[in-house]
Design a protein around this motif. Structure first.
Motif, short mmCIF file in Angstrom:
data_model
loop_
_atom_site.label_atom_id
_atom_site.label_comp_id
_atom_site.label_asym_id
_atom_site.label_seq_id
_atom_site.Cartn_x
_atom_site.Cartn_y
_atom_site.Cartn_z
N ALA A 34 -23.64 12.98 -3.29
CA ALA A 34 -23.09 14.36 -2.93
C ALA A 34 -21.07 14.24 -2.68
O ALA A 34 -20.42 14.83 -1.52
CB ALA A 34 -23.43 14.70 -1.54
N GLY A 35 -20.77 13.20 -3.16
CA GLY A 35 -19.27 13.40 -2.92
C GLY A 35 -18.10 13.13 -3.93
O GLY A 35 -18.65 12.41 -4.76
N SER A 36 -17.35 12.12 -3.39
CA SER A 36 -16.35 12.47 -4.77
C SER A 36 -15.53 10.60 -4.45
O SER A 36 -14.92 11.00 -3.15
CB SER A 36 -15.08 13.53 -4.59
OG SER A 36 -13.94 13.11 -5.38
N TRP A 37 -15.97 9.96 -5.95
CA TRP A 37 -14.33 9.24 -5.12
C TRP A 37 -13.63 9.15 -5.14
O TRP A 37 -12.94 8.24 -5.00
CB TRP A 37 -15.48 7.88 -6.46
CG TRP A 37 -15.65 6.78 -6.36
CD1 TRP A 37 -15.11 5.84 -5.95
CD2 TRP A 37 -14.74 5.54 -7.31
NE1 TRP A 37 -14.76 3.83 -5.49
CE2 TRP A 37 -14.15 4.55 -6.72
CE3 TRP A 37 -14.26 5.84 -8.64
CZ2 TRP A 37 -13.52 3.19 -7.80
CZ3 TRP A 37 -13.11 4.64 -9.39
CH2 TRP A 37 -13.12 3.82 -8.59
N LEU A 38 -13.07 9.74 -6.24
CA LEU A 38 -11.48 9.60 -5.87
C LEU A 38 -10.86 10.48 -4.76
O LEU A 38 -9.87 10.04 -3.95
CB LEU A 38 -10.82 11.49 -7.07
CG LEU A 38 -9.52 11.69 -7.18
CD1 LEU A 38 -8.40 10.59 -7.41
CD2 LEU A 38 -9.02 12.95 -7.85
N LEU A 39 -11.57 11.26 -3.98
CA LEU A 39 -11.19 11.48 -2.55
C LEU A 39 -11.33 10.42 -1.69
O LEU A 39 -10.53 10.13 -0.34
CB LEU A 39 -11.72 13.33 -1.90
CG LEU A 39 -12.14 14.40 -2.86
CD1 LEU A 39 -12.81 14.68 -1.93
CD2 LEU A 39 -10.54 14.28 -2.86
N ALA A 40 -12.37 9.75 -1.88
CA ALA A 40 -13.19 8.70 -1.07
C ALA A 40 -11.71 7.10 -1.27
O ALA A 40 -11.09 7.03 -0.20
CB ALA A 40 -13.71 7.80 -1.44
N LEU A 41 -10.91 6.88 -2.49
CA LEU A 41 -10.13 6.42 -2.24
C LEU A 41 -8.53 7.24 -2.14
O LEU A 41 -7.37 6.60 -1.60
CB LEU A 41 -9.34 6.32 -3.97
CG LEU A 41 -10.97 5.10 -4.58
CD1 LEU A 41 -10.35 5.28 -6.45
CD2 LEU A 41 -10.46 4.00 -4.35
N LEU A 42 -8.78 8.03 -1.95
CA LEU A 42 -7.10 9.37 -1.49
C LEU A 42 -7.55 9.14 0.37
O LEU A 42 -6.31 8.85 0.59
CB LEU A 42 -6.89 10.37 -1.71
CG LEU A 42 -6.49 10.30 -3.01
CD1 LEU A 42 -7.01 12.18 -3.34
CD2 LEU A 42 -5.60 9.85 -3.82
N GLY A 43 -9.02 9.09 0.72
CA GLY A 43 -8.37 9.42 2.21
C GLY A 43 -8.09 7.65 2.42
O GLY A 43 -8.09 7.67 4.26
N GLY A 44 -9.27 6.27 1.77
CA GLY A 44 -8.35 5.36 2.62
C GLY A 44 -7.23 5.27 2.02
O GLY A 44 -6.82 4.54 3.91
N GLY A 45 -6.37 5.86 1.26
CA GLY A 45 -4.95 5.19 1.55
C GLY A 45 -4.30 6.01 2.64
O GLY A 45 -3.65 5.57 3.19
N ALA A 46 -4.99 7.60 2.63
CA ALA A 46 -4.29 8.20 3.33
C ALA A 46 -4.45 7.91 5.08
O ALA A 46 -3.43 7.63 6.08
CB ALA A 46 -4.75 9.66 3.47
N LEU A 47 -5.26 7.73 5.58
CA LEU A 47 -6.05 6.77 6.63
C LEU A 47 -5.26 5.50 7.44
O LEU A 47 -4.52 5.03 7.98
CB LEU A 47 -7.55 6.91 7.39
CG LEU A 47 -7.82 6.76 8.49
CD1 LEU A 47 -7.40 8.11 8.91
CD2 LEU A 47 -9.29 6.50 8.72
N GLY A 48 -5.01 4.35 5.92
CA GLY A 48 -4.72 2.93 5.93
C GLY A 48 -2.61 3.15 6.17
O GLY A 48 -2.84 2.86 7.12
N ALA A 49 -2.70 4.43 5.29
CA ALA A 49 -1.02 4.88 5.74
C ALA A 49 -0.95 5.18 7.81
O ALA A 49 0.80 5.54 7.47
CB ALA A 49 -0.69 5.94 4.88
#
Length: 254
Positions: free
Chosen positions: A152-167
């Motif tokens: 029910a999710g998106s792996w691309l958004l997951a990776l972007l979310g990790g980068g965004a929260l880490g930043a």
């Protein structure tokens, strides 16, 4: 099917939680110190997983001990506590995510997140030996889940979310290194991946709630202590709690 997922997740969490106390004790050291290799009484610890209970050489087996034999003793947290805590978190994830492929990633890695929270609570430290495998594991497992039907999710958004929260946490660390450690930044990578899977709305909610939970705890500490807050507190558990809330919101809403 949903009930079966909850039961299986809770059972897995209980079993994994019973293995955490010894690891939490051994990893709860100050930065630069070697991992603990001995119990408080000086006996050598064998292995990393299991209850925080030491049976020194010559200790009797369970039952009636012979006179003069060194007794077994406990240290650290009780396995019952970590088992119940981890089982409850995994059951919540099973209920929220349901019978979707991503439940394996969320419930499967929850014990590692609990271990991180325990260590951070004890020594205000999030070791790389836990944060980095957690980030790689959640990214890999959600990537595998994305290939399966019913995700029910998106792996691309997951990776972007990790980068965004880490930043975002990197910026907070640069602004206030004493209040936001490098371990928090590394933990944010994995939490951002977990939150980003369900979209930016869930990502924002989980990230924001982690800050709110921590701020409320800090405020309560200042109000309840007459001398105010004289030292910092572990922020990792609140980050984890915010991410858990966000994932549950995303899972129930998916």
């Amino acid at each position: 099917m949903g009930l079966l997922v909850i039961v299986l997740a809770a059972g897995y969490g209980a079993g994994a939680g019973m293995l955490l106390p010894r690891a939490a004790y051994r990893l709860s050291v100050e930065p630069g110190d070697a991992w603990r290799a001995h119990c408080p009484d000086g006996h050598v610890l064998r292995g990393w997983l299991g209850p925080a209970r030491c049976r020194p050489p010559g200790a009797p087996p369970p039952g009636a001990p012979p006179p003069g034999a060194p007794p077994a003793h406990g240290y650290g947290r009780r396995a019952a506590f970590t088992a119940v805590l981890t089982a409850g978190i995994c059951a919540l994830l099973g209920a929220g995510v349901g019978a979707r492929p991503e439940v394996v990633a969320y419930a499967g890695l929850a014990p590692l997140l609990v271990l991180l929270a325990l260590v951070d609570r004890d020594v205000h430290r999030l070791p790389d030996v836990l944060t980095l495998p957690l980030a790689a594991g959640v990214a890999a497992l959600l990537g595998a889940a994305a290939l399966l039907p019913g995700a029910a999710g998106s792996w691309l958004l997951a990776l972007l979310g990790g980068g965004a929260l880490g930043a975002a946490y990197s910026v907070l660390h640069l602004i206030n290194p004493a209040g936001m450690g490098r371990g928090d930044v590394k933990l944010a990578l994995s939490l951002g991946v977990a939150l980003g899977w369900y979209g930016w709305g869930v990502w924002a909610a989980g990230a924001y709630l982690g800050l709110v939970y921590g701020a409320l705890y800090g405020l309560a500490t200042v109000l309840l202590r007459s001398g105010g807050m004289r030292q910092g507190f572990a922020f990792g558990p609140f980050m984890a709690a915010g991410a858990l809330t966000g994932v549950l919101l995303g899972g129930f809403g998916a």
